[in-house]
Design an enzyme around this catalytic site. Structure first.
Site, PDB file in Angstrom:
ATOM      1  N   SER A 144       0.848  -1.198   0.000  1.00  0.00           N
ATOM      2  CA  SER A 144       0.000   0.000   0.000  1.00  0.00           C
ATOM      3  C   SER A 144       0.879   1.242   0.000  1.00  0.00           C
ATOM      4  CB  SER A 144      -0.883   0.034   1.248  1.00  0.00           C
ATOM      5  OG  SER A 144      -1.590   1.266   1.302  1.00  0.00           O
ATOM      6  N   TYR A 158      -1.650  -0.325  10.447  1.00  0.00           N
ATOM      7  CA  TYR A 158      -1.810  -0.912   9.102  1.00  0.00           C
ATOM      8  C   TYR A 158      -0.673  -0.447   8.191  1.00  0.00           C
ATOM      9  CZ  TYR A 158      -3.738  -1.203   4.319  1.00  0.00           C
ATOM     10  OH  TYR A 158      -3.915  -1.419   2.960  1.00  0.00           O
TER      11      TYR A 158
HETATM   12  P1  NAP Z   1     -11.481  -5.750   0.359  1.00  0.00           P
HETATM   13  O1  NAP Z   1     -12.395  -5.277  -0.715  1.00  0.00           O
HETATM   14  O2  NAP Z   1     -11.831  -5.488   1.789  1.00  0.00           O
HETATM   15  O3  NAP Z   1     -11.274  -7.327   0.145  1.00  0.00           O
HETATM   16  C1  NAP Z   1     -10.486  -8.046   1.056  1.00  0.00           C
HETATM   17  C2  NAP Z   1     -10.373  -9.477   0.594  1.00  0.00           C
HETATM   18  O4  NAP Z   1      -9.492 -10.160   1.501  1.00  0.00           O
HETATM   19  C3  NAP Z   1     -11.691 -10.238   0.619  1.00  0.00           C
HETATM   20  O5  NAP Z   1     -11.657 -11.145  -0.469  1.00  0.00           O
HETATM   21  C4  NAP Z   1     -11.656 -10.997   1.942  1.00  0.00           C
HETATM   22  O6  NAP Z   1     -12.394 -12.201   1.926  1.00  0.00           O
HETATM   23  C5  NAP Z   1     -10.159 -11.311   2.004  1.00  0.00           C
HETATM   24  N1  NAP Z   1      -9.651 -11.555   3.352  1.00  0.00           N
HETATM   25  C6  NAP Z   1      -9.640 -10.735   4.422  1.00  0.00           C
HETATM   26  N2  NAP Z   1      -9.042 -11.323   5.468  1.00  0.00           N
HETATM   27  C7  NAP Z   1      -8.640 -12.557   5.029  1.00  0.00           C
HETATM   28  C8  NAP Z   1      -7.981 -13.655   5.626  1.00  0.00           C
HETATM   29  N3  NAP Z   1      -7.556 -13.611   6.909  1.00  0.00           N
HETATM   30  N4  NAP Z   1      -7.746 -14.767   4.886  1.00  0.00           N
HETATM   31  C9  NAP Z   1      -8.162 -14.824   3.608  1.00  0.00           C
HETATM   32  N5  NAP Z   1      -8.797 -13.824   2.978  1.00  0.00           N
HETATM   33  C10 NAP Z   1      -9.040 -12.714   3.692  1.00  0.00           C
HETATM   34  O7  NAP Z   1     -10.016  -5.152   0.197  1.00  0.00           O
HETATM   35  P2  NAP Z   1      -9.243  -4.574  -1.093  1.00  0.00           P
HETATM   36  O8  NAP Z   1      -9.419  -3.120  -1.122  1.00  0.00           O
HETATM   37  O9  NAP Z   1      -9.552  -5.379  -2.280  1.00  0.00           O
HETATM   38  O10 NAP Z   1      -7.752  -4.827  -0.608  1.00  0.00           O
HETATM   39  C11 NAP Z   1      -6.939  -5.843  -1.128  1.00  0.00           C
HETATM   40  C12 NAP Z   1      -5.494  -5.561  -0.725  1.00  0.00           C
HETATM   41  O11 NAP Z   1      -5.130  -4.272  -1.217  1.00  0.00           O
HETATM   42  C13 NAP Z   1      -5.275  -5.521   0.789  1.00  0.00           C
HETATM   43  O12 NAP Z   1      -4.040  -6.120   1.096  1.00  0.00           O
HETATM   44  C14 NAP Z   1      -5.241  -4.032   1.099  1.00  0.00           C
HETATM   45  O13 NAP Z   1      -4.470  -3.772   2.237  1.00  0.00           O
HETATM   46  C15 NAP Z   1      -4.601  -3.501  -0.162  1.00  0.00           C
HETATM   47  N6  NAP Z   1      -4.855  -2.082  -0.435  1.00  0.00           N
HETATM   48  C16 NAP Z   1      -6.135  -1.620  -0.607  1.00  0.00           C
HETATM   49  C17 NAP Z   1      -6.317  -0.269  -0.869  1.00  0.00           C
HETATM   50  C18 NAP Z   1      -7.676   0.336  -1.087  1.00  0.00           C
HETATM   51  O14 NAP Z   1      -7.784   1.583  -1.098  1.00  0.00           O
HETATM   52  N7  NAP Z   1      -8.717  -0.447  -1.275  1.00  0.00           N
HETATM   53  C19 NAP Z   1      -5.211   0.579  -0.945  1.00  0.00           C
HETATM   54  C20 NAP Z   1      -3.952   0.064  -0.774  1.00  0.00           C
HETATM   55  C21 NAP Z   1      -3.787  -1.268  -0.524  1.00  0.00           C
HETATM   56  P3  NAP Z   1     -13.937 -12.289   2.460  1.00  0.00           P
HETATM   57  O15 NAP Z   1     -14.709 -11.265   1.683  1.00  0.00           O
HETATM   58  O16 NAP Z   1     -14.357 -13.685   2.176  1.00  0.00           O
HETATM   59  O17 NAP Z   1     -13.873 -11.972   3.922  1.00  0.00           O
END
Ligand code: NAP
Length: 246
Positions: A144, A158
């Site tokens: 991130s 985080y």
């Molecule tokens: P999201 O929409 O909240 O999706 C999170 C995903 O991770 C879901 O598929 C969830 O599964 C799964 N998950 C959560 N905890 C888990 C665990 N312990 N074991 C297995 N699966 C798990 O998040 P996102 O925005 O797509 O984020 C994805 C990645 O990008 C993360 O690492 C986040 O830190 C990073 N990121 C996001 C942003 C942003 O602005 N969105 C920015 C920078 C970095 P379930 O739905 O089945 O619970």
């Protein structure tokens, strides 16, 4: 000419958000996929079904990436049902508590570190063990922009976890380069997904983003796919920031 084997890629957190977009993109780019999800089986199955519609194979596996036995089971099923694993996208992440560190509860901080750091390490460890035996591969860690911005007032714990992701990317890339394994990271900025406790957060931050808008999951997926591809054959230890200039 001999046919190239189809890449087999494990995507954690593939049931929604960035992970789901990565699954769609990798399927279009020719990967078979094992996607891991934590709680939402229906969402995971929907992503898997849309991958299969492209003609690629896909299995959805419930696995808590912070749990060693779950991680081993995920990789065992991927190899048994799809073939030797050639790629890992470490993507499953949670923010933990939102607000100043002074107000954060210890259990929430621990969970964020467990999923974002220990989970990434456990999945990368298993991928390295398997890829070392089967002829190499590539790992992409979804980090991130928070790792360098620090996320004051939102989630310093985080941001610190994602700083650890960057460090493991650099260290592991050097450790396993001679085993034919490349390790890189993509560092997204603010992306429109359900990750944000406040759904309006991406729009509220838009003015502070040089490109003037939040990003879309698909804009991260392309970078992930490139880092897994032979086009990135000389890229390892790279942290590719995809954050609209932020
Ligand atoms: P999201 O929409 O909240 O999706 C999170 C995903 O991770 C879901 O598929 C969830 O599964 C799964 N998950 C959560 N905890 C888990 C665990 N312990 N074991 C297995 N699966 C798990 O998040 P996102 O925005 O797509 O984020 C994805 C990645 O990008 C993360 O690492 C986040 O830190 C990073 N990121 C996001 C942003 C942003 O602005 N969105 C920015 C920078 C970095 P379930 O739905 O089945 O619970």
């Amino acid at each position: 000419m001999s046919e190239q084997p189809v890449p087999v890629t494990v995507v954690t957190g593939g049931s929604r958000g960035i992970g789901a977009a990565v699954c769609a993109r990798l399927a279009a780019d020719g990967h078979h996929i094992a996607l891991a999800y934590h709680s939402d089986a229906a969402a995971a199955e929907a992503v898997a079904a849309s991958v299969r519609e492209t003609g690629r194979r896909c299995l959805a596996v419930r696995a808590d990436t912070a749990d060693e036995a779950d991680v081993d089971r995920l990789f065992e099923r991927a190899a048994a049902e799809l073939g030797p694993v050639t790629g890992l996208v470490n993507n499953a992440g949670v923010s933990g508590p939102v607000g100043p560190l002074a107000d954060a509860d210890a259990a929430g901080i621990r969970r964020a570190l467990d999923v974002n750091v220990v989970g990434y390490l456990l999945c990368a460890r298993r991928a390295v063990r398997d890829m070392t035996r089967t002829g190499g591969g590539a790992i992409v860690n979804v980090s991130s922009a928070a790792a360098t911005l620090g996320s004051p007032g939102e989630y310093v714990h985080y941001a610190a976890a994602k700083g650890a992701v960057d460090t493991m990317t650099v260290g592991l890339s050097k450790e396993v380069a001679r085993q034919g394994i490349r390790v890189n990271a993509v560092a997204p900025g603010v992306i429109r997904t359900e990750f944000h406790a406040d759904p309006a957060r991406p729009d509220k931050l838009a003015d502070g983003i040089p490109l003037g808008r939040p990003g879309l999951p698909e804009e991260i997926a392309g970078a992930v796919s490139w880092l897994l591809s032979p086009d990135a054959s000389y890229a390892t230890g790279t942290i590719l920031r995809v954050a609209g200039g932020r």
